[in-house]
Design a protein around this motif. Sequence first.
Motif, PDB file in Angstrom:
ATOM      1  N   GLU A   1       0.819  -1.219   0.000  1.00 47.20           N
ATOM      2  CA  GLU A   1       0.000   0.000   0.000  1.00 47.20           C
ATOM      3  C   GLU A   1       0.854   1.271   0.000  1.00 47.20           C
ATOM      4  O   GLU A   1       0.776   2.083   0.923  1.00 47.20           O
ATOM      5  N   PRO A   2       1.684   1.449  -1.020  1.00 54.40           N
ATOM      6  CA  PRO A   2       2.498   2.664  -1.080  1.00 54.40           C
ATOM      7  C   PRO A   2       1.656   3.918  -1.269  1.00 54.40           C
ATOM      8  O   PRO A   2       2.145   5.021  -1.020  1.00 54.40           O
ATOM      9  N   ILE A   3       0.419   3.743  -1.692  1.00 56.65           N
ATOM     10  CA  ILE A   3      -0.504   4.865  -1.856  1.00 56.65           C
ATOM     11  C   ILE A   3      -1.892   4.376  -1.454  1.00 56.65           C
ATOM     12  O   ILE A   3      -2.178   3.177  -1.507  1.00 56.65           O
ATOM     13  N   LEU A   4      -2.750   5.276  -1.017  1.00 61.85           N
ATOM     14  CA  LEU A   4      -4.113   4.900  -0.670  1.00 61.85           C
ATOM     15  C   LEU A   4      -4.817   4.278  -1.872  1.00 61.85           C
ATOM     16  O   LEU A   4      -4.604   4.708  -3.017  1.00 61.85           O
ATOM     17  N   PRO A   5      -5.680   3.291  -1.659  1.00 62.26           N
ATOM     18  CA  PRO A   5      -6.323   2.627  -2.799  1.00 62.26           C
ATOM     19  C   PRO A   5      -7.185   3.553  -3.641  1.00 62.26           C
ATOM     20  O   PRO A   5      -7.375   3.300  -4.835  1.00 62.26           O
ATOM     21  N   GLU A   6      -7.660   4.650  -3.066  1.00 65.83           N
ATOM     22  CA  GLU A   6      -8.434   5.584  -3.887  1.00 65.83           C
ATOM     23  C   GLU A   6      -7.553   6.336  -4.880  1.00 65.83           C
ATOM     24  O   GLU A   6      -8.059   7.016  -5.780  1.00 65.83           O
ATOM     25  N   HIS A   7      -6.238   6.189  -4.736  1.00 63.71           N
ATOM     26  CA  HIS A   7      -5.310   6.807  -5.678  1.00 63.71           C
ATOM     27  C   HIS A   7      -4.555   5.753  -6.493  1.00 63.71           C
ATOM     28  O   HIS A   7      -3.433   6.000  -6.949  1.00 63.71           O
ATOM     29  N   ASN A   8      -5.163   4.599  -6.680  1.00 64.45           N
ATOM     30  CA  ASN A   8      -4.492   3.541  -7.444  1.00 64.45           C
ATOM     31  C   ASN A   8      -4.134   3.961  -8.858  1.00 64.45           C
ATOM     32  O   ASN A   8      -3.268   3.353  -9.490  1.00 64.45           O
ATOM     33  N   ASP A   9      -4.776   5.004  -9.340  1.00 68.59           N
ATOM     34  CA  ASP A   9      -4.468   5.455 -10.702  1.00 68.59           C
ATOM     35  C   ASP A   9      -3.035   5.966 -10.840  1.00 68.59           C
ATOM     36  O   ASP A   9      -2.501   6.032 -11.956  1.00 68.59           O
ATOM     37  N   VAL A  10      -2.389   6.310  -9.713  1.00 69.62           N
ATOM     38  CA  VAL A  10      -0.999   6.782  -9.800  1.00 69.62           C
ATOM     39  C   VAL A  10       0.007   5.664  -9.528  1.00 69.62           C
ATOM     40  O   VAL A  10       1.216   5.914  -9.530  1.00 69.62           O
ATOM     41  N   LEU A  11      -0.459   4.440  -9.296  1.00 74.09           N
ATOM     42  CA  LEU A  11       0.468   3.337  -9.053  1.00 74.09           C
ATOM     43  C   LEU A  11       1.483   3.148 -10.191  1.00 74.09           C
ATOM     44  O   LEU A  11       2.644   2.817  -9.922  1.00 74.09           O
ATOM     45  N   PRO A  12       1.098   3.348 -11.455  1.00 77.18           N
ATOM     46  CA  PRO A  12       2.115   3.196 -12.508  1.00 77.18           C
ATOM     47  C   PRO A  12       3.321   4.106 -12.327  1.00 77.18           C
ATOM     48  O   PRO A  12       4.468   3.678 -12.536  1.00 77.18           O
ATOM     49  N   THR A  13       3.098   5.346 -11.917  1.00 77.13           N
ATOM     50  CA  THR A  13       4.233   6.251 -11.718  1.00 77.13           C
ATOM     51  C   THR A  13       5.052   5.852 -10.497  1.00 77.13           C
ATOM     52  O   THR A  13       6.270   6.050 -10.469  1.00 77.13           O
ATOM     53  N   ILE A  14       4.386   5.293  -9.493  1.00 83.78           N
ATOM     54  CA  ILE A  14       5.107   4.830  -8.298  1.00 83.78           C
ATOM     55  C   ILE A  14       5.948   3.609  -8.642  1.00 83.78           C
ATOM     56  O   ILE A  14       7.106   3.496  -8.228  1.00 83.78           O
ATOM     57  N   ALA A  15       5.371   2.692  -9.396  1.00 80.14           N
ATOM     58  CA  ALA A  15       6.094   1.478  -9.770  1.00 80.14           C
ATOM     59  C   ALA A  15       7.341   1.804 -10.589  1.00 80.14           C
ATOM     60  O   ALA A  15       8.347   1.079 -10.512  1.00 80.14           O
ATOM     61  N   GLU A  16       7.297   2.888 -11.364  1.00 77.34           N
ATOM     62  CA  GLU A  16       8.461   3.285 -12.162  1.00 77.34           C
ATOM     63  C   GLU A  16       9.641   3.715 -11.293  1.00 77.34           C
ATOM     64  O   GLU A  16      10.785   3.727 -11.754  1.00 77.34           O
ATOM     65  N   ALA A  17       9.348   4.052 -10.032  1.00 71.22           N
ATOM     66  CA  ALA A  17      10.390   4.590  -9.153  1.00 71.22           C
ATOM     67  C   ALA A  17      11.162   3.509  -8.409  1.00 71.22           C
ATOM     68  O   ALA A  17      12.116   3.814  -7.683  1.00 71.22           O
ATOM     69  N   THR A  18      10.764   2.230  -8.556  1.00 66.87           N
ATOM     70  CA  THR A  18      11.409   1.178  -7.774  1.00 66.87           C
ATOM     71  C   THR A  18      11.392  -0.141  -8.522  1.00 66.87           C
ATOM     72  O   THR A  18      10.500  -0.391  -9.347  1.00 66.87           O
ATOM     73  N   ASP A  19      12.372  -0.993  -8.210  1.00 65.00           N
ATOM     74  CA  ASP A  19      12.375  -2.358  -8.720  1.00 65.00           C
ATOM     75  C   ASP A  19      11.795  -3.338  -7.715  1.00 65.00           C
ATOM     76  O   ASP A  19      11.692  -4.538  -8.002  1.00 65.00           O
ATOM     77  N   VAL A  20      11.428  -2.860  -6.521  1.00 65.11           N
ATOM     78  CA  VAL A  20      10.829  -3.716  -5.497  1.00 65.11           C
ATOM     79  C   VAL A  20       9.367  -3.988  -5.879  1.00 65.11           C
ATOM     80  O   VAL A  20       8.663  -3.083  -6.331  1.00 65.11           O
TER      81      VAL A  20
END
Length: 386
Positions: A215-234
């Motif tokens: 849960e790196p971001i609140l689920p109501e903001h799942n639309d930004v998960l792609p940009t978060i995923a780009e920031a890490t290989d974890v």
Amino acid sequence: MSSQIEITDYELFDVPPRWVFLKIETSDGICGWGEPVVEGRSKTVISAVEELMDAYLVGKDPRNVQKHWQTLYRGGFYRGGPILMSAIAGIDQALWDIRGRYYGAPVHELLGGKGRNKNKYYRWVGGDRPSDVSENAADLVEKGITALKMNATSEFERIETPTGIKEAATRLKEVRSAVGDDVKIGVDLHGRVAKPTVRQLLTELEPYDPMFFEEPILPEHNDVLPTIAEATDVPIATGERMYSRWDFKPVLKDGTVDVIQPDPSHAGGITEVVKIASMAEAYDVALAPHCPLGPISLAAALQIDAVSQTAIIQESSLGIHYNTDVDILDYVENKSVFTPSNGYLNIPTDEGLGVSINEKKVRKLNGDTDWHNPVWRYEDGSIAEW
């Protein structure tokens, strides 16, 4: 066993530390147990279960699990959400428990047979406000634990100071140093970190090789998960606050989630989580069911793990910081069912969910709970994410 069987009665128990147990009785003398609860909203969920049971299920054949699930979900015009889906989840678990006991088989046999005999599991280390958890982590590893999960932060400003970010990284560094590289460490951000800070935090945590960022971001903001995923290989994990296959559909489709964590007591029960797991398999996404709750929920999760190809690890609340006066095994008669071995929990093989509930203990402690989420605030008085 008679060819005719119907639901005759049910009871709900609000028990410490923060769980609800549901017992469904049948005309055949078979009883099933479920665990419908939203932590901190137990009485609301109890009301929802009562409404669903009285309106749709009393007098019906409990063996028709799929039919009942669809009725409970689609029979109301308004659907989804934590309260309704948690109520359905506990009912569904109890119906599967009855079905297994009726046919003399564990639930996984009724779902096609188990694909694994056991699943890795992890234990929580530390509490809601992470402090020096390295010593506790080392103690657990000495006892044979091979995977841990810890909270990454407490309150985090929307744009956090360098000190706050470095403190979070230092905690993870100390835990990694204490347990070595053979132990997996899940890092739970709990939706506490806002978009302006989260990528910077993940960059600082990544060198210490987390198992996943949860849960790196609140689920109501799942639309930004792609940009978060780009920031890490974890690997990115999420899903404890998602309640149906329709909630998971977007994050599976966009390809940025590596691990999904539906909760069998929140996401519609065994019936729904098995379907969510099948969807995840089609996208090559791992399953790690969320389960910081009681013995019925854990037994249900393990039954799901047994039949889910991509199940990689199971959460357990054994010894979690919430369980201060009573723990999972206090409500269980066949306590050995949850005995870990070399970092694994075995799939329960007794009839139904495979766990025998100590009803005497449940009745003794019924009503002895009033747990609510902590309310955190920043220095200016505004509310912070817990």
